[in-house]
Design a protein around this motif. Structure first.
Motif, PDB file in Angstrom:
ATOM      1  N   ILE A 161      11.861   9.708 -15.126  1.00 22.29           N
ATOM      2  CA  ILE A 161      11.144  10.981 -15.211  1.00 22.29           C
ATOM      3  C   ILE A 161      11.587  11.801 -14.003  1.00 22.29           C
ATOM      4  CG2 ILE A 161       8.925  12.080 -15.609  1.00 22.29           C
ATOM      5  CD1 ILE A 161       9.629   9.799 -17.583  1.00 22.29           C
ATOM      6  N   PRO A 163      12.282  15.284 -11.815  1.00 19.29           N
ATOM      7  CA  PRO A 163      11.957  16.687 -11.554  1.00 19.29           C
ATOM      8  C   PRO A 163      13.206  17.480 -11.171  1.00 19.29           C
ATOM      9  CG  PRO A 163      11.449  15.386  -9.616  1.00 19.29           C
ATOM     10  CD  PRO A 163      11.975  14.426 -10.667  1.00 19.29           C
ATOM     11  N   SER A 169       7.509  17.696  -9.206  1.00 18.39           N
ATOM     12  CA  SER A 169       7.467  16.284  -8.839  1.00 18.39           C
ATOM     13  C   SER A 169       6.140  15.627  -9.184  1.00 18.39           C
ATOM     14  CB  SER A 169       7.750  16.122  -7.339  1.00 18.39           C
ATOM     15  OG  SER A 169       9.113  16.318  -7.052  1.00 18.39           O
ATOM     16  N   CYS A 172       5.853  14.875 -12.819  1.00 20.84           N
ATOM     17  CA  CYS A 172       6.640  13.678 -13.140  1.00 20.84           C
ATOM     18  C   CYS A 172       5.873  12.412 -12.779  1.00 20.84           C
ATOM     19  CB  CYS A 172       7.974  13.722 -12.414  1.00 20.84           C
ATOM     20  SG  CYS A 172       9.126  14.952 -13.051  1.00 20.84           S
ATOM     21  N   ASN A 184       9.698   7.434 -11.658  1.00 22.96           N
ATOM     22  CA  ASN A 184       9.814   8.835 -11.244  1.00 22.96           C
ATOM     23  C   ASN A 184      10.250   8.908  -9.793  1.00 22.96           C
ATOM     24  OD1 ASN A 184       6.995   8.002 -10.386  1.00 22.96           O
ATOM     25  ND2 ASN A 184       7.112  10.045  -9.458  1.00 22.96           N
ATOM     26  N   ILE A 220      11.725  17.344 -16.048  1.00 21.50           N
ATOM     27  CA  ILE A 220      10.641  18.334 -15.994  1.00 21.50           C
ATOM     28  C   ILE A 220      10.961  19.350 -14.912  1.00 21.50           C
ATOM     29  CG2 ILE A 220       8.188  18.737 -15.585  1.00 21.50           C
ATOM     30  CD1 ILE A 220       7.608  15.982 -16.639  1.00 21.50           C
TER      31      ILE A 220
END
Length: 526
Positions: A161, A163, A169, A172, A184, A220
């Motif tokens: 995941i 960012p 962040s 995530c 992440n 993301i």
């Protein structure tokens, strides 16, 4: 204990690393009058401590007047700033580093950084011709890993995941907390930066996405960052066939809606990843990062040489290793450069150190004053030269076949060095972004650091650190210090441990879920 003139004197052990040395390193603290015992080859010798000398610090074997060269590892580690009597304590208080004459060390005309693999400014993608065992190298030794369509196999099978910037962040983190099998990273930059720093951020992010330990990626973004999520996704998709999706928080209507969509996508990817079996992979497919941090005298004496022996063994099996933190070559760069496979690579190593030192001087900093750190000094390291001569031993002895900029994937197979900052977390970040499936991290004083994507194996030769910080230390190399095991035997043991980690055995930092990330945003080439 021995008797001299009717008085009892305590015997304390020390290590002499070369017959050319004029200091020894004590493995037991000594008081004034204690007899320090050390070996030179098969001969046992003694020197009487003229004052208290702490454990892991140095005692002089001869009288050292002001300006005398102090030798350890058979190399000059500094010159004295005060006279030191035979048996006296040699420390950062009475010796200093002396800058090297870089110009005299180059071997070719037109020397410089031409031999460094620059890589593409915005990409961490595998360099063309990246060599893996699939190219035909076979060691005959295998581990169970995850096959990838492109490049090296994974030793883990995460859904990442990722960012695009600091503002994404936390979202995530929320996604990863809801989906087992995901990882992440907390990324603290990605926006409002100069072009060179933006390029480095993108190199790190893309390198993470393309990492062999990553099955698929959920990106993301916020929506107003310098490089939006769709652009980063396109870069990743252009370099790999792994599944990649992306979402923008502003586009989706906020955190809750974005997290909901990202969680659904992540769960689907994790289900796909779970269906992928481990298969036999050749150990020649491994790319292992080599790092040190929180060093003390035991690092250069035992831990780093053992890891260096491990590196040699891996290279001989067809695998590759990367050693980084170029500020910790300074003072030992001439020794490291001797390992270069070509004169051009030799000069590239020298140029990295010269330009690093020049860069710091332009910023008003003297690396010889800032290194070693206070913790290093407390652990017995007195100058940057002494620290570096111990640090570079973790890279082994095999020819250096490539000099890389940070976060650039290797195009060669073998022993590799990478020009990174002198900060262990950012150095590990760069090596992982370059594709290292695992990192072996030596420490004397102890550190808990880990990485979200690649297992970090912590090793120490300081028996106090291993017992005191057993929660964080994976391998105890102190038997080398005590003379119970050889460097070669422990190097072989480390290869076995790396094979076990590659096959799924967790490191302690990995079990804790530690995920330290730092990006070096200092460009020294513009």
């Amino acid at each position: 204990m021995c008797t001299q003139g009717g008085e009892f004197q305590m015997e304390k052990r020390a290590i002499c690393l070369s017959p050319e040395d004029n200091v020894v390193t004590l493995t037991e603290a000594a008081e004034a009058g204690d007899v320090v015992v050390y070996a030179v080859g098969d001969e046992m010798r003694r020197v009487t401590a003229g004052e208290a000398v702490p454990v892991w610090h140095k005692a002089a074997l001869v009288d050292l007047p002001v300006g005398a060269e102090v030798r350890k590892y058979g190399e000059v580690i500094g010159v004295t700033t005060q006279p030191v009597k035979r048996g006296g304590w040699v420390s950062h208080e009475n010796i200093k580093s002396v800058p090297r004459d870089y110009a005299s060390e180059y071997q070719t005309e037109g020397h410089g950084l031409a031999a460094i693999s620059k890589g593409e400014a915005g990409s961490g993608a595998a360099a063309p011709g990246e060599q893996t065992a699939a190219a035909g190298v076979r060691s005959g030794r295998s581990f169970l890993g995850y096959a990838r369509r492109e490049g090296r196999p994974g030793i883990r099978n995460y859904v990442l995941i990722l960012p695009t910037c600091a503002c994404a962040s936390e979202s995530c983190r929320l996604v990863a907390s809801q989906v087992a099998g995901t990882k992440n990273v907390i990324f603290n930059t990605g926006c409002s930066d100069v072009a060179a720093n933006t390029a480095m951020s993108q190199k790190i992010l893309t390198g993470f996405a393309l990492h062999p330990n990553v099955y698929g990626v959920v990106i993301i973004g916020l929506g107003c960052e310098t490089v939006p999520h769709a652009k980063l996704r396109a870069e990743v998709e252009a370099a790999t066939s792994k599944p990649v999706v992306s979402f923008g928080i502003q586009e989706e209507g906020g955190t809750v809606k974005t997290v909901a969509k990202a969680v659904r996508a992540a769960r689907e990817m994790v289900a796909q990843a779970a269906a992928q079996p481990r298969v036999a992979c050749d150990i020649a497919d491994l790319l292992i990062g080599i790092e040190c941090g929180g060093s003390d005298a035991t690092s250069g004496i035992a831990a780093n040489p053992a890891v260096g022996n491990m590196s040699d063994r891996l290279v001989d099996l067809g695998a590759s290793t990367i050693m980084s933190e170029s500020i910790e070559w300074i003072g030992g760069e001439h020794v490291l450069a001797r390992r270069a496979a070509t004169p051009e690579l030799h000069d590239a190593i020298i140029a990295v150190c010269e330009q690093y030192e020049e860069h710091l001087l332009r910023a008003g900093q003297d690396c010889r004053a800032g290194q070693p750190t206070p913790g290093n000094k407390a652990g017995g390291l007195s100058t940057i030269d002494e620290k570096s001569l111990g640090c570079i031993r973790k890279g082994g002895t095999r020819p250096v076949v490539e000099v890389l900029e940070q976060a650039v994937r290797p195009s060669q197979r073998g022993a590799i060095v990478m020009d990174t900052a002198g900060y262990d977390i950012s150095s590990v970040t760069s090596m992982v972004a370059a594709g290292c499936q695992a990192v072996v991290f030596t420490t004397g004083r102890g550190t808990p650091t880990g990485n979200a994507i690649a297992p970090v194996l912590k090793v120490t030769a300081n028996e106090h650190t291993y017992s005191w910080m057993e929660d964080n230390m994976d391998v105890d190399l102190s038997p080398i210090i005590r003379g119970e095991q050889t460097i070669e035997a422990m190097g072989e043991r480390l290869v076995d441990r790396i094979a076990a980690v590659a096959g799924g055995q967790m490191t302690k930092a990995e079990a804790y879920g530690f995920s330290d990330i730092a990006v070096d945003h200092v460009c020294r080439y513009v």
